[in-house]
Design a protein around this motif. Structure first.
Motif, PDB file in Angstrom:
ATOM      1  N   GLY A   1       0.844  -1.175   0.000  1.00  0.00           N
ATOM      2  CA  GLY A   1       0.000   0.000   0.000  1.00  0.00           C
ATOM      3  C   GLY A   1       0.884   1.230   0.000  1.00  0.00           C
ATOM      4  O   GLY A   1       2.111   1.133  -0.220  1.00  0.00           O
ATOM      5  N   PRO A   2       0.330   2.408   0.249  1.00  0.00           N
ATOM      6  CA  PRO A   2       1.133   3.633   0.193  1.00  0.00           C
ATOM      7  C   PRO A   2       2.386   3.596   1.064  1.00  0.00           C
ATOM      8  O   PRO A   2       3.474   3.937   0.608  1.00  0.00           O
ATOM      9  CB  PRO A   2       0.148   4.703   0.662  1.00  0.00           C
ATOM     10  N   ILE A   3       2.247   3.175   2.330  1.00  0.00           N
ATOM     11  CA  ILE A   3       3.413   3.177   3.212  1.00  0.00           C
ATOM     12  C   ILE A   3       4.402   2.095   2.807  1.00  0.00           C
ATOM     13  O   ILE A   3       5.620   2.296   2.841  1.00  0.00           O
ATOM     14  CB  ILE A   3       2.980   3.014   4.682  1.00  0.00           C
ATOM     15  N   GLY A   4       3.909   0.931   2.397  1.00  0.00           N
ATOM     16  CA  GLY A   4       4.808  -0.115   1.939  1.00  0.00           C
ATOM     17  C   GLY A   4       5.610   0.310   0.728  1.00  0.00           C
ATOM     18  O   GLY A   4       6.820   0.057   0.635  1.00  0.00           O
ATOM     19  N   LEU A   5       4.944   0.967  -0.207  1.00  0.00           N
ATOM     20  CA  LEU A   5       5.628   1.399  -1.420  1.00  0.00           C
ATOM     21  C   LEU A   5       6.687   2.460  -1.134  1.00  0.00           C
ATOM     22  O   LEU A   5       7.792   2.411  -1.698  1.00  0.00           O
ATOM     23  CB  LEU A   5       4.613   1.917  -2.440  1.00  0.00           C
ATOM     24  N   VAL A   6       6.363   3.411  -0.273  1.00  0.00           N
ATOM     25  CA  VAL A   6       7.365   4.438   0.019  1.00  0.00           C
ATOM     26  C   VAL A   6       8.498   3.862   0.864  1.00  0.00           C
ATOM     27  O   VAL A   6       9.638   4.346   0.791  1.00  0.00           O
ATOM     28  CB  VAL A   6       6.742   5.682   0.694  1.00  0.00           C
ATOM     29  N   THR A   7       8.218   2.824   1.651  1.00  0.00           N
ATOM     30  CA  THR A   7       9.288   2.157   2.386  1.00  0.00           C
ATOM     31  C   THR A   7      10.225   1.443   1.420  1.00  0.00           C
ATOM     32  O   THR A   7      11.459   1.508   1.560  1.00  0.00           O
ATOM     33  CB  THR A   7       8.709   1.164   3.406  1.00  0.00           C
ATOM     34  N   ILE A   8       9.654   0.783   0.422  1.00  0.00           N
ATOM     35  CA  ILE A   8      10.475   0.141  -0.613  1.00  0.00           C
ATOM     36  C   ILE A   8      11.369   1.176  -1.290  1.00  0.00           C
ATOM     37  O   ILE A   8      12.583   0.972  -1.454  1.00  0.00           O
ATOM     38  CB  ILE A   8       9.578  -0.555  -1.653  1.00  0.00           C
TER      39      ILE A   8
ATOM     40  N   GLY B   1       8.087  -0.613  -9.682  1.00  0.00           N
ATOM     41  CA  GLY B   1       8.375   0.790  -9.954  1.00  0.00           C
ATOM     42  C   GLY B   1       8.886   1.528  -8.739  1.00  0.00           C
ATOM     43  O   GLY B   1       9.616   2.516  -8.855  1.00  0.00           O
ATOM     44  N   ALA B   2       8.498   1.047  -7.562  1.00  0.00           N
ATOM     45  CA  ALA B   2       8.987   1.663  -6.327  1.00  0.00           C
ATOM     46  C   ALA B   2      10.403   1.206  -5.990  1.00  0.00           C
ATOM     47  O   ALA B   2      11.073   1.836  -5.163  1.00  0.00           O
ATOM     48  CB  ALA B   2       8.047   1.325  -5.170  1.00  0.00           C
ATOM     49  N   GLY B   3      10.829   0.101  -6.612  1.00  0.00           N
ATOM     50  CA  GLY B   3      12.182  -0.375  -6.375  1.00  0.00           C
ATOM     51  C   GLY B   3      12.295  -1.817  -5.941  1.00  0.00           C
ATOM     52  O   GLY B   3      13.409  -2.301  -5.680  1.00  0.00           O
ATOM     53  N   ALA B   4      11.178  -2.543  -5.857  1.00  0.00           N
ATOM     54  CA  ALA B   4      11.236  -3.945  -5.446  1.00  0.00           C
ATOM     55  C   ALA B   4      11.927  -4.790  -6.503  1.00  0.00           C
ATOM     56  O   ALA B   4      11.623  -4.688  -7.691  1.00  0.00           O
ATOM     57  CB  ALA B   4       9.828  -4.474  -5.184  1.00  0.00           C
ATOM     58  N   ASP B   5      12.848  -5.631  -6.068  1.00  0.00           N
ATOM     59  CA  ASP B   5      13.539  -6.536  -6.974  1.00  0.00           C
ATOM     60  C   ASP B   5      12.729  -7.792  -7.228  1.00  0.00           C
ATOM     61  O   ASP B   5      12.814  -8.392  -8.302  1.00  0.00           O
ATOM     62  CB  ASP B   5      14.899  -6.920  -6.385  1.00  0.00           C
ATOM     63  N   VAL B   6      11.960  -8.212  -6.237  1.00  0.00           N
ATOM     64  CA  VAL B   6      11.134  -9.410  -6.320  1.00  0.00           C
ATOM     65  C   VAL B   6       9.798  -9.099  -5.665  1.00  0.00           C
ATOM     66  O   VAL B   6       9.743  -8.417  -4.639  1.00  0.00           O
ATOM     67  CB  VAL B   6      11.791 -10.614  -5.607  1.00  0.00           C
ATOM     68  N   VAL B   7       8.712  -9.590  -6.257  1.00  0.00           N
ATOM     69  CA  VAL B   7       7.382  -9.430  -5.677  1.00  0.00           C
ATOM     70  C   VAL B   7       6.801 -10.812  -5.422  1.00  0.00           C
ATOM     71  O   VAL B   7       6.706 -11.632  -6.342  1.00  0.00           O
ATOM     72  CB  VAL B   7       6.442  -8.623  -6.602  1.00  0.00           C
ATOM     73  N   LEU B   8       6.415 -11.071  -4.188  1.00  0.00           N
ATOM     74  CA  LEU B   8       5.842 -12.361  -3.801  1.00  0.00           C
ATOM     75  C   LEU B   8       4.367 -12.192  -3.466  1.00  0.00           C
ATOM     76  O   LEU B   8       4.002 -11.261  -2.737  1.00  0.00           O
ATOM     77  CB  LEU B   8       6.570 -12.929  -2.580  1.00  0.00           C
TER      78      LEU B   8
ATOM     79  N   LEU C   1      15.900  13.476  -1.690  1.00  0.00           N
ATOM     80  CA  LEU C   1      15.749  12.272  -2.516  1.00  0.00           C
ATOM     81  C   LEU C   1      14.876  12.556  -3.738  1.00  0.00           C
ATOM     82  O   LEU C   1      15.153  12.080  -4.839  1.00  0.00           O
ATOM     83  CB  LEU C   1      15.130  11.144  -1.699  1.00  0.00           C
ATOM     84  N   LEU C   2      13.824  13.337  -3.532  1.00  0.00           N
ATOM     85  CA  LEU C   2      12.929  13.684  -4.641  1.00  0.00           C
ATOM     86  C   LEU C   2      13.619  14.607  -5.638  1.00  0.00           C
ATOM     87  O   LEU C   2      13.498  14.432  -6.845  1.00  0.00           O
ATOM     88  CB  LEU C   2      11.664  14.337  -4.093  1.00  0.00           C
ATOM     89  N   ARG C   3      14.342  15.592  -5.132  1.00  0.00           N
ATOM     90  CA  ARG C   3      15.045  16.516  -6.019  1.00  0.00           C
ATOM     91  C   ARG C   3      16.112  15.797  -6.841  1.00  0.00           C
ATOM     92  O   ARG C   3      16.346  16.121  -8.008  1.00  0.00           O
ATOM     93  CB  ARG C   3      15.703  17.624  -5.189  1.00  0.00           C
ATOM     94  N   ASP C   4      16.771  14.814  -6.216  1.00  0.00           N
ATOM     95  CA  ASP C   4      17.832  14.076  -6.903  1.00  0.00           C
ATOM     96  C   ASP C   4      17.288  12.935  -7.757  1.00  0.00           C
ATOM     97  O   ASP C   4      18.067  12.167  -8.332  1.00  0.00           O
ATOM     98  CB  ASP C   4      18.818  13.507  -5.872  1.00  0.00           C
TER      99      ASP C   4
ATOM    100  N   VAL D   1      13.838   8.885  -6.005  1.00  0.00           N
ATOM    101  CA  VAL D   1      12.500   8.320  -5.798  1.00  0.00           C
ATOM    102  C   VAL D   1      11.547   9.007  -6.760  1.00  0.00           C
ATOM    103  O   VAL D   1      11.516  10.242  -6.838  1.00  0.00           O
ATOM    104  CB  VAL D   1      12.016   8.525  -4.354  1.00  0.00           C
ATOM    105  N   ASP D   2      10.793   8.224  -7.502  1.00  0.00           N
ATOM    106  CA  ASP D   2       9.774   8.758  -8.409  1.00  0.00           C
ATOM    107  C   ASP D   2       8.436   8.750  -7.680  1.00  0.00           C
ATOM    108  O   ASP D   2       7.707   7.768  -7.690  1.00  0.00           O
ATOM    109  CB  ASP D   2       9.694   7.918  -9.680  1.00  0.00           C
ATOM    110  N   ALA D   3       8.121   9.861  -7.021  1.00  0.00           N
ATOM    111  CA  ALA D   3       6.912   9.918  -6.198  1.00  0.00           C
ATOM    112  C   ALA D   3       5.640  10.018  -7.031  1.00  0.00           C
ATOM    113  O   ALA D   3       4.572   9.589  -6.593  1.00  0.00           O
ATOM    114  CB  ALA D   3       6.994  11.097  -5.237  1.00  0.00           C
ATOM    115  N   GLY D   4       5.753  10.563  -8.238  1.00  0.00           N
ATOM    116  CA  GLY D   4       4.561  10.758  -9.060  1.00  0.00           C
ATOM    117  C   GLY D   4       3.821   9.473  -9.364  1.00  0.00           C
ATOM    118  O   GLY D   4       2.597   9.469  -9.548  1.00  0.00           O
ATOM    119  N   GLN D   5       4.545   8.348  -9.392  1.00  0.00           N
ATOM    120  CA  GLN D   5       3.917   7.059  -9.709  1.00  0.00           C
ATOM    121  C   GLN D   5       2.911   6.629  -8.649  1.00  0.00           C
ATOM    122  O   GLN D   5       2.048   5.784  -8.904  1.00  0.00           O
ATOM    123  CB  GLN D   5       4.991   5.986  -9.830  1.00  0.00           C
TER     124      GLN D   5
END
Length: 356
Positions: free
Chosen positions: A182-189, A215-222, A308-311, A314-318
């Motif tokens: 969810g939102p918090i999980g994705l931003v944690t990733i 897209g958030a950065g997960a290498d594997v999704v289970l 992180l956003l400026r650099d 992290v692509d927050a728009g997604q």
């Protein structure tokens, strides 16, 4: 001005309220966008939880419901109080929505997020981001620079994930498993990847959210409905288990899975706000000397999150899956997230028709 106020469980109304006045050392923000948080949904469905009920005023605000909701917000500076420097009217800013005493041992130690009487703008009184204007102390204002205020509204939830990642013992190259996309999980990733995690494993059953995890950065999704997560994590880590796991769902079975998925001596970070008392099998902790720590919101994390956003780390728009007006908050926002949560991540709300 218009503001969305919580009057009781299942009762949020768009009310006309007085515009707040700016005082010395304060900044008035014209709200552009405010995100709907999972804690807002908990209040709507199960509250009052953090919101002070009648007869129990918040110790810092002295107020009870009805309160203006909304704490994930950004906008432009509309007015500066006496003594405010280094800022100008028209600047784009994000708000760190805290209320703290500044005197307790936690505050004295610089850990104001666990102030013994802390509160939140948008939960503890008449101020909140689901409104046209909001006044906060200058110390809680964070310049966005060239970032848009829609992305700025995501700084607060991103800071939650960043804080959890920073609080954990994760070192560069470690394996982390995040339960819940969810939102918090994705931003944690996203925060874990930005901080140098070697492998990030996402655990999520919902199709739409599984699709967001890479897209958030997960290498594997289970998918826990398709595989035995504990066995799969061990297979992915050479039999060892993850170095650290993050519980972002607030579900007993998920917490048990997180404990089982870390290596001996590993750490589980609880990020979720729970709507019920958790059940924990303590012997599972003892047998593998697993540490469980809690992570609450953020503390001195907003500036790093904005960087992180400026650099573009992290692509927050997604994460933005909807934009609605304030008048549609309940039907187009709260109910949409409750009834169609698998299809949504973050819905942004604006009191300004020109932005829609």
């Amino acid at each position: 001005m218009k503001a969305a106020r919580f009057h009781g469980r299942g009762d949020i109304r768009i009310d006309e309220v007085p515009e707040p006045e700016v005082g010395p050392g304060q900044v008035k923000v014209a709200v552009d966008w405010c995100g709907i948080c999972g804690s807002d949904l908990h209040e709507y469905l199960e509250g009052p939880l953090f919101i002070p009920p009648p007869g129990s005023p918040h110790p810092l605000t002295g107020e009870t419901l009805p309160v203006v909701m909304g704490h994930e917000f950004a906008g432009t500076i509309a007015e500066l109080g006496d003594g405010v420097s280094g800022m100008s009217v028209g600047d784009k800013v994000a708000v760190e929505p805290y209320l703290v005493c500044g005197k307790c041992p936690a505050c004295a130690a610089g850990r104001y997020n666990i102030c013994r009487t802390f509160g939140f703008v948008g939960l503890s009184g008449t101020q909140g981001g689901f409104s046209e204007r909001c006044v906060v102390d200058q110390k809680w204002i964070h310049p966005l620079g060239d970032l848009g205020t829609d992305v700025g509204a995501l700084v607060e939830p991103l800071a939650v994930g960043y804080h959890a990642a920073r609080l954990s013992p994760m070192r560069e190259g470690d394996t982390a498993v995040v339960f819940g996309a969810g939102p918090i999980g994705l931003v944690t990733i996203a925060s874990l990847k930005a901080r140098g995690a070697g492998q990030v494993i996402s655990v999520e059953p919902a199709a739409a959210r599984k699709g967001k995890a890479p897209g958030a950065g997960a290498d594997v999704v289970l998918d826990p409905t398709e595989v035995d997560v504990t066995s799969a994590v061990r297979d992915l880590t050479g039999g060892a288990g993850a170095d650290v796991a993050f519980e972002c769902a607030g579900i007993d079975a998920v917490l048990a899975g997180a404990i089982a998925s870390v290596r001996p001596g590993g750490t589980v970070v609880n990020v979720a706000i729970w709507g019920h008392e958790a059940t924990v099998q303590m012997n599972a902790l003892v047998a593998s000397e697993v540490a469980v720590i809690g992570s609450l919101a953020y503390c001195e994390d907003h500036s790093d999150t904005i960087a992180l956003l400026r650099d573009k780390k992290v692509d927050a728009g997604q994460f933005i899956t909807g934009r609605i007006g304030l008048d549609d908050l309940v039907s187009g926002g709260f109910r949409e997230l409750i009834d169609n949560k698998e299809e949504n991540v973050k819905i942004l709300v604006s009191p300004q028709e020109a932005l829609l």
